[in-house]
Design an enzyme around this catalytic site. Structure first.
Site, PDB file in Angstrom:
ATOM      1  N   ASN A  51       7.927  18.129  35.575  1.00 50.32           N
ATOM      2  CA  ASN A  51       7.505  17.914  37.080  1.00 50.32           C
ATOM      3  C   ASN A  51       7.895  18.961  37.910  1.00 50.32           C
ATOM      4  OD1 ASN A  51       8.489  15.104  35.930  1.00 50.32           O
ATOM      5  ND2 ASN A  51       8.572  15.160  38.352  1.00 50.32           N
ATOM      6  N   ASP A  52       9.063  18.773  39.161  1.00 54.61           N
ATOM      7  CA  ASP A  52       9.742  19.186  39.455  1.00 54.61           C
ATOM      8  C   ASP A  52      10.940  20.379  38.600  1.00 54.61           C
ATOM      9  OD1 ASP A  52       9.016  17.217  40.624  1.00 54.61           O
ATOM     10  OD2 ASP A  52      10.840  16.458  41.631  1.00 54.61           O
ATOM     11  N   TYR A 111      16.983  12.581  37.221  1.00 49.90           N
ATOM     12  CA  TYR A 111      15.603  13.058  38.477  1.00 49.90           C
ATOM     13  C   TYR A 111      15.888  14.079  39.039  1.00 49.90           C
ATOM     14  CZ  TYR A 111      12.591   8.651  38.551  1.00 49.90           C
ATOM     15  OH  TYR A 111      11.645   8.224  38.682  1.00 49.90           O
ATOM     16  N   ASP A 173      16.829  13.455  45.117  1.00 50.76           N
ATOM     17  CA  ASP A 173      16.960  15.137  45.088  1.00 50.76           C
ATOM     18  C   ASP A 173      17.659  15.425  45.698  1.00 50.76           C
ATOM     19  OD1 ASP A 173      14.501  13.961  44.011  1.00 50.76           O
ATOM     20  OD2 ASP A 173      13.334  14.458  45.639  1.00 50.76           O
TER      21      ASP A 173
HETATM   22  C1  FRU Z   1       9.138  14.303  42.983  1.00 45.03           C
HETATM   23  C2  FRU Z   1      10.048  13.532  42.244  1.00 45.03           C
HETATM   24  C3  FRU Z   1      11.287  13.722  42.768  1.00 45.03           C
HETATM   25  C4  FRU Z   1      12.147  12.879  41.836  1.00 45.03           C
HETATM   26  C5  FRU Z   1      11.835  13.606  40.457  1.00 45.03           C
HETATM   27  C6  FRU Z   1      11.469  12.852  39.280  1.00 45.03           C
HETATM   28  O1  FRU Z   1       8.300  14.507  42.141  1.00 45.03           O
HETATM   29  O2  FRU Z   1       9.442  12.270  42.510  1.00 45.03           O
HETATM   30  O3  FRU Z   1      11.614  12.539  44.262  1.00 45.03           O
HETATM   31  O4  FRU Z   1      13.211  12.800  41.500  1.00 45.03           O
HETATM   32  O5  FRU Z   1      10.209  13.991  40.934  1.00 45.03           O
HETATM   33  O6  FRU Z   1      11.291  12.951  38.545  1.00 45.03           O
END
Ligand code: FRU
Length: 498
Positions: A51-52, A111, A173
């Site tokens: 993901n991110d 995260y 984040d």
């Molecule tokens: C966004 C999120 C962030 C978090 C991460 C966890 O997609 O929810 O806020 O840090 O993904 O994987």
């Protein structure tokens, strides 16, 4: 003890990294490597879920880009940071997973966060996610150092603990950046009234942090939670990019489950923590699948961004193949005539091979531009003013399947429709996206196709439409039609990452 923790070893989502099972992972990787829809020149997970984007930075002669990873399966499990490096922002090398949950501050997920070179090391600032036995969340903002040998060392104590008089533990984040002689960090947050916020902290030395307040551009609400805020500067002008979950549709017109938005201001006022003279809130991407964009001011003077192409809580067709999602191309952000532009960095052109030029009259019966466009290419197309027509990408022999881009430069509208593009998914959020384009003006499209991803840049990046699609192997044709009046021209390149 909570049910989920009891099921820790049987539930794939809670498989721990110290229980890393190499037989399991190599079987999964083998399955993923043989799967359809894998990508040629985009960053994708070796297995499991991506993901991110995280920690996008330049350090020790290389670009560094990390991403949220869960290698054990296409589920949002215990997240870690996978690491990629590059010398040109286009060809990326996988460096493994250096940052994993390992202590009482990050036991349930490393995260998202960011990175900044400080002296001879790369400083990583990220959120540690912790759950107690009743599954209540705690969030800690943590630090780690990557040295020039690639050795990563976590700091032992949190940099910032959540101030629960102001915020809930949905607090994560951090984006760290240099501001004058100090460091600032902005953090996505939810306040105790369940309003989305962007918290600002300052430090003189990168480890002692003090709270400054909330960053604002408006008095209007920013949803119930802000994720992934980023502040970058283009010639002093601030651009705030963020993901306001639960954003009121009257304040931002979006169709995705959660938006990725931005505002552009004339100046960042550090004393009041405001973005002065903000534009209205805009969608960063007008397409289907963009979230959690990370941006930073690179040392070469460019503002660069990269996005997660994927969204939470949506089932994608690759899940059954053991992998999920990818990152966008790296884009340069710029401002022209008061508008934000996003366009793939110039280095992306190094992927181009086998150029083909097109030119001709638009025909109402339509014409085949290419019979075998393959699945990895860039198409640049100039379409005439005062015309209506349709470009079909990913078309099969009898045009039963295709991705449709219909353009109307008379009334000023472009519509992307993925209804017939392949295996359907996320249809509850609509199969079409329409944007306004200049009326009575020629239109330029720059389209980057990579098997199951399509990034469409309109008029050099004034607007962007990004989407995933899952075509069949025979959807290789490219067709164009119009009213029969105007003419078009364009270029096509195969894009190869070797
Ligand atoms: C966004 C999120 C962030 C978090 C991460 C966890 O997609 O929810 O806020 O840090 O993904 O994987």
């Amino acid at each position: 003890m909570s049910k989920l923790i009891e099921n820790w070893t049987t539930d794939l989502r809670y498989k721990k990294y110290n229980a890393w099972d190499s037989t399991y992972l190599s079987a999964l990787t083998e399955k993923v490597n043989a799967a359809p829809w894998r990508l040629q020149y985009h960053i994708q997970p070796t297995s499991g879920l991506l993901n991110d984007p995280n920690g996008f930075s330049y350090f020790n002669g290389k670009w560094h880009l990390f991403y949220q990873a869960y290698p054990f399966g296409p589920v949002h499990g215990l997240k870690s940071w996978a690491h990629m490096t590059s010398t040109d922002l286009v060809h990326w090398e996988y460096e493994g997973i250096p940052l994993v949950p390992s202590n009482e501050y990050d036991s349930h997920g490393v995260y998202s966060g960011s990175a900044l070179p400080i002296e001879d090391k790369l400083f990583l600032m990220y959120t540690g996610n912790v759950r107690d036995a009743d599954w209540n969340r705690s969030a800690f903002q943590l630090g780690a150092w990557l040295d020039q040998e690639g050795q990563l060392t976590k700091m032992t104590k949190p940099l910032i603990e959540t101030d629960t008089t102001q915020y809930t533990h949905d607090f994560r984040d951090p984006q760290i950046f240099n501001y004058g002689n100090t460091y600032l960090a902005i953090i996505g947050a939810q306040d105790t009234n369940k309003q989305g916020r962007v918290a600002v902290y300052q430090s003189e030395n990168s480890h002692d942090w003090h709270y400054l307040g909330n960053l604002t551009y408006t008095d209007l609400p920013m949803g119930y939670m802000v994720e992934c805020p980023n502040l970058v500067f283009i010639d002093e002008q601030p651009v705030l990019l963020f993901c306001p979950q639960g954003m009121d549709h009257s304040l931002l017109d979006y169709q995705t489950i959660y938006p990725n938005a931005y505002v552009l201001g004339s100046r960042f006022n550090k004393e009041t923590l405001t973005i002065e003279n903000p534009t209205t809130l805009q969608n960063l991407d007008e397409g289907f699948d963009v979230y959690a964009t990370q941006a930073f001011n690179a040392p070469d003077g460019r503002a660069l961004s990269v996005s997660w192409i994927g969204l939470p809580e949506i089932e994608y067709p690759t899940f059954s193949d053991g992998w999920a999602h990818c990152l966008s191309l790296v884009k340069e952000l710029s401002i022209k005539d008061g508008h934000l532009y996003q366009f793939p960095v110039v280095e992306t052109q190094t992927l181009r091979q086998n150029e083909i030029s097109f030119k001709g009259q638009l025909l109402s019966s339509g014409q085949q531009l290419l019979e075998n466009a393959s699945f990895s290419y860039e198409l640049e197309l100039e379409l005439p003013k005062d015309e209506r027509g349709e470009l079909k990408l990913f078309a099969d022999e009898d045009a039963a399947r295709y991705l449709s881009l219909s353009f109307d430069t008379i009334s000023g509208k472009l519509t992307v429709d993925r209804t017939l593009a392949g295996v359907p998914f996320a249809e509850e959020f609509g199969n079409t996206r329409s944007i306004t384009i200049p009326r009575h003006e020629a239109l330029k499209l720059s389209i980057f196709v990579d098997h199951s991803v399509c990034e469409i840049f309109i008029n050099n990046g004034l607007k962007v439409i990004t989407l995933r699609l899952f075509p069949a192997a025979n959807q290789t044709q490219l067709w164009l039609s119009g009213s029969g009046k105007g003419s078009y021209q364009g270029k096509f390149w195969e894009l190869l990452s070797q």
